[in-house]
Design a protein around this motif. Structure first.
Motif, PDB file in Angstrom:
ATOM      1  N   ILE A   1       0.831  -1.210   0.000  1.00 39.07           N
ATOM      2  CA  ILE A   1       0.000   0.000   0.000  1.00 39.07           C
ATOM      3  C   ILE A   1       0.864   1.257   0.000  1.00 39.07           C
ATOM      4  O   ILE A   1       2.034   1.216   0.380  1.00 39.07           O
ATOM      5  N   GLY A   2       0.257   2.367  -0.418  1.00 42.91           N
ATOM      6  CA  GLY A   2       0.948   3.657  -0.376  1.00 42.91           C
ATOM      7  C   GLY A   2       1.172   4.074   1.074  1.00 42.91           C
ATOM      8  O   GLY A   2       0.379   3.735   1.962  1.00 42.91           O
ATOM      9  N   ILE A   3       2.249   4.839   1.312  1.00 44.63           N
ATOM     10  CA  ILE A   3       2.579   5.227   2.686  1.00 44.63           C
ATOM     11  C   ILE A   3       1.467   6.087   3.316  1.00 44.63           C
ATOM     12  O   ILE A   3       1.133   5.920   4.498  1.00 44.63           O
ATOM     13  N   GLY A   4       0.866   6.967   2.513  1.00 43.59           N
ATOM     14  CA  GLY A   4      -0.215   7.811   3.042  1.00 43.59           C
ATOM     15  C   GLY A   4      -1.431   6.977   3.423  1.00 43.59           C
ATOM     16  O   GLY A   4      -2.036   7.175   4.483  1.00 43.59           O
TER      17      GLY A   4
ATOM     18  N   GLU B   1       9.075   7.009  12.154  1.00 39.32           N
ATOM     19  CA  GLU B   1      10.520   6.744  12.042  1.00 39.32           C
ATOM     20  C   GLU B   1      10.782   5.592  11.082  1.00 39.32           C
ATOM     21  O   GLU B   1      11.656   5.658  10.222  1.00 39.32           O
ATOM     22  N   HIS B   2      10.024   4.494  11.234  1.00 36.38           N
ATOM     23  CA  HIS B   2      10.254   3.310  10.399  1.00 36.38           C
ATOM     24  C   HIS B   2       9.875   3.569   8.945  1.00 36.38           C
ATOM     25  O   HIS B   2      10.638   3.243   8.029  1.00 36.38           O
ATOM     26  N   SER B   3       8.675   4.122   8.731  1.00 37.68           N
ATOM     27  CA  SER B   3       8.210   4.251   7.341  1.00 37.68           C
ATOM     28  C   SER B   3       9.018   5.317   6.602  1.00 37.68           C
ATOM     29  O   SER B   3       9.377   5.132   5.431  1.00 37.68           O
TER      30      SER B   3
ATOM     31  N   ALA C   1       7.685  -1.895   1.676  1.00 37.82           N
ATOM     32  CA  ALA C   1       6.388  -2.488   2.019  1.00 37.82           C
ATOM     33  C   ALA C   1       5.948  -1.902   3.352  1.00 37.82           C
ATOM     34  O   ALA C   1       6.767  -1.657   4.238  1.00 37.82           O
ATOM     35  N   PHE C   2       4.665  -1.644   3.473  1.00 34.31           N
ATOM     36  CA  PHE C   2       4.170  -0.956   4.676  1.00 34.31           C
ATOM     37  C   PHE C   2       3.089  -1.713   5.442  1.00 34.31           C
ATOM     38  O   PHE C   2       2.737  -1.320   6.550  1.00 34.31           O
ATOM     39  N   SER C   3       2.524  -2.778   4.869  1.00 34.33           N
ATOM     40  CA  SER C   3       1.373  -3.380   5.545  1.00 34.33           C
ATOM     41  C   SER C   3       1.781  -4.115   6.821  1.00 34.33           C
ATOM     42  O   SER C   3       1.036  -4.107   7.804  1.00 34.33           O
ATOM     43  N   GLY C   4       2.988  -4.717   6.842  1.00 29.87           N
ATOM     44  CA  GLY C   4       3.452  -5.386   8.065  1.00 29.87           C
ATOM     45  C   GLY C   4       3.631  -4.389   9.201  1.00 29.87           C
ATOM     46  O   GLY C   4       3.263  -4.643  10.356  1.00 29.87           O
ATOM     47  N   MET C   5       4.188  -3.239   8.851  1.00 30.85           N
ATOM     48  CA  MET C   5       4.377  -2.147   9.813  1.00 30.85           C
ATOM     49  C   MET C   5       3.038  -1.705  10.413  1.00 30.85           C
ATOM     50  O   MET C   5       2.911  -1.464  11.611  1.00 30.85           O
ATOM     51  N   LEU C   6       2.043  -1.605   9.531  1.00 32.15           N
ATOM     52  CA  LEU C   6       0.706  -1.157   9.947  1.00 32.15           C
ATOM     53  C   LEU C   6       0.100  -2.147  10.941  1.00 32.15           C
ATOM     54  O   LEU C   6      -0.381  -1.754  12.018  1.00 32.15           O
ATOM     55  N   THR C   7       0.147  -3.435  10.610  1.00 31.82           N
ATOM     56  CA  THR C   7      -0.430  -4.464  11.485  1.00 31.82           C
ATOM     57  C   THR C   7       0.267  -4.449  12.839  1.00 31.82           C
ATOM     58  O   THR C   7      -0.378  -4.498  13.896  1.00 31.82           O
ATOM     59  N   SER C   8       1.591  -4.365  12.796  1.00 30.32           N
ATOM     60  CA  SER C   8       2.356  -4.420  14.033  1.00 30.32           C
ATOM     61  C   SER C   8       2.128  -3.177  14.899  1.00 30.32           C
ATOM     62  O   SER C   8       2.059  -3.266  16.132  1.00 30.32           O
TER      63      SER C   8
END
Ligand code: AMP
Ligand code: MG
Length: 335
Positions: A156-159, A236-238, A209-216
């Protein structure tokens, strides 16, 4: 010929009219943002919003200072990429105006427009673009007559990721600015330690990739971590993953300018990280005014101006929208 190029933006939640003079003077856009009452953006509802806003936006445009319909020499519109129903509204208005005014129509690549408005506004010449918006996250650079995508999000897009995380916490769309506020309040307290708040870091070569970050991140909140700390860590991560790929793009291409574009480029922390990275490698970082980072009609007009200078026009027969248009599909014939 001296005059004004009108630009119409309608790829997603923003419906916007802007203009630029043939000399490249940018004029502020008149925009209306679709804000869903709940949930994400439904393309049909956003398109209805755009249709319903047309008269009011055109009215505001035509009453603005120094505006005259007689000065319009071309009408540019976002041909893609974006949400089909939304793109269709902008394209229909553009075809109508171009026919009514008897001026050329210009179908514009939205992603390339972010680059051209940034080049116009900041004076940078041959940048690597870090394009961070709702639906798009790409690292782009010019090579062999095209803007090439060197790296991009694999999911997914970062926004959209930031907006989705915000929505899960009850923060309305667009969530990015509120996340920025909560993150900076948290970091202002001084007790920042990423060890306590590590999230999966998704850089794969030149892609992200951003979806793992989002879930976590959502998991961390449900486990009791403060919302401020999680917002800070998520930024910080994204942002680090985007800046890392941008740095690699600078290294591989040998370019010395980084340009930020897209709505997430409004974020002060992302700007700071970009500035620090560039300073460390003797490069320069640039970003346009916030009003030209977010989607706006003026940037569509600016790319239309560059295309017109090269003799490019779009026949009505070729003006169908293209929701999956790629950044590197558009031949870049201008300097
Ligand atoms: P765009 O798709 O380019 O119009 O940009 C809209 C996106 O930018 C949305 O996802 C917003 O949440 C995001 N955005 C706007 N301002 C900020 C900010 N200050 N920090 C992070 N994201 C932002
Ligand atoms: Mg955009």
């Amino acid at each position: 010929m001296d005059g004004i190029i009108l630009g119409i933006e309608s790829t997603a939640h923003t419906f916007s009219f802007g203009r630029v003079s043939t000399d490249g003077d940018l004029f502020p856009s008149f925009s209306s943002l679709f804000r869903p009452a709940e949930g994400g953006i439904h393309p049909r509802e956003a398109a209805d919003h755009h249709s319903d806003s047309t008269t009011e936006l055109l009215d505001r445009l035509s009453r603005s200072e120094q505006f005259s319909w007689d000065s319009i020499i071309a009408v540019a519109f976002s041909q893609g990429p974006g949400l089909g129903p939304c793109l269709r509204v902008g394209a229909s208005v553009a075809r109508t105006l171009s026919t009514r005014l008897s001026v050329p129509l210009l179908g514009v690549n939205h992603c390339v427009a972010h680059i051209e408005v940034g080049r116009n506004q900041t004076g940078c010449n041959d940048p690597v673009l870090l394009y961070v918006s709702g639906g798009n996250t790409q690292v782009i650079a010019r090579a062999d007559g095209r803007y090439r995508v060197l790296g991009e999000t694999l999911d997914i897009g970062i926004g959209n990721m930031l907006d989705k995380f915000a929505r899960l916490q009850g923060i309305p769309f667009p969530g990015g600015p509120e996340i920025e506020k909560l993150a900076s309040e948290f970091s202002g307290e001084g007790d920042c330690n990423l060890d306590d708040a590590t999230l999966p870091y998704g850089v794969h070569g030149m892609d992200m990739a951003f979806s793992g970050m989002l879930t976590s991140a959502a998991q961390k909140v449900s486990e009791g971590m403060s919302l401020g700390q999680v917002c800070w860590s998520l930024q910080e991560h994204s942002f680090a993953s985007c800046v890392e790929v941008a740095e690699r793009a600078l290294a591989h291409t040998g370019k010395a300018e980084l340009l930020l574009g897209g709505g997430v480029a409004c974020n002060e922390r992302l700007r700071e990280m970009s500035r620090v990275m560039c300073e460390e490698r003797d490069a320069q970082s640039f970003w346009p005014d916030k009003s030209y980072c977010i989607d706006n009609g003026t940037m569509i007009a600016e790319l239309g101006r560059r295309m017109l200078e090269c003799g490019i026009e779009t026949e009505i027969m070729d003006s169908a929208i293209d929701p999956t248009l790629r950044t590197d599909h558009t031949a870049v014939l201008w300097d």
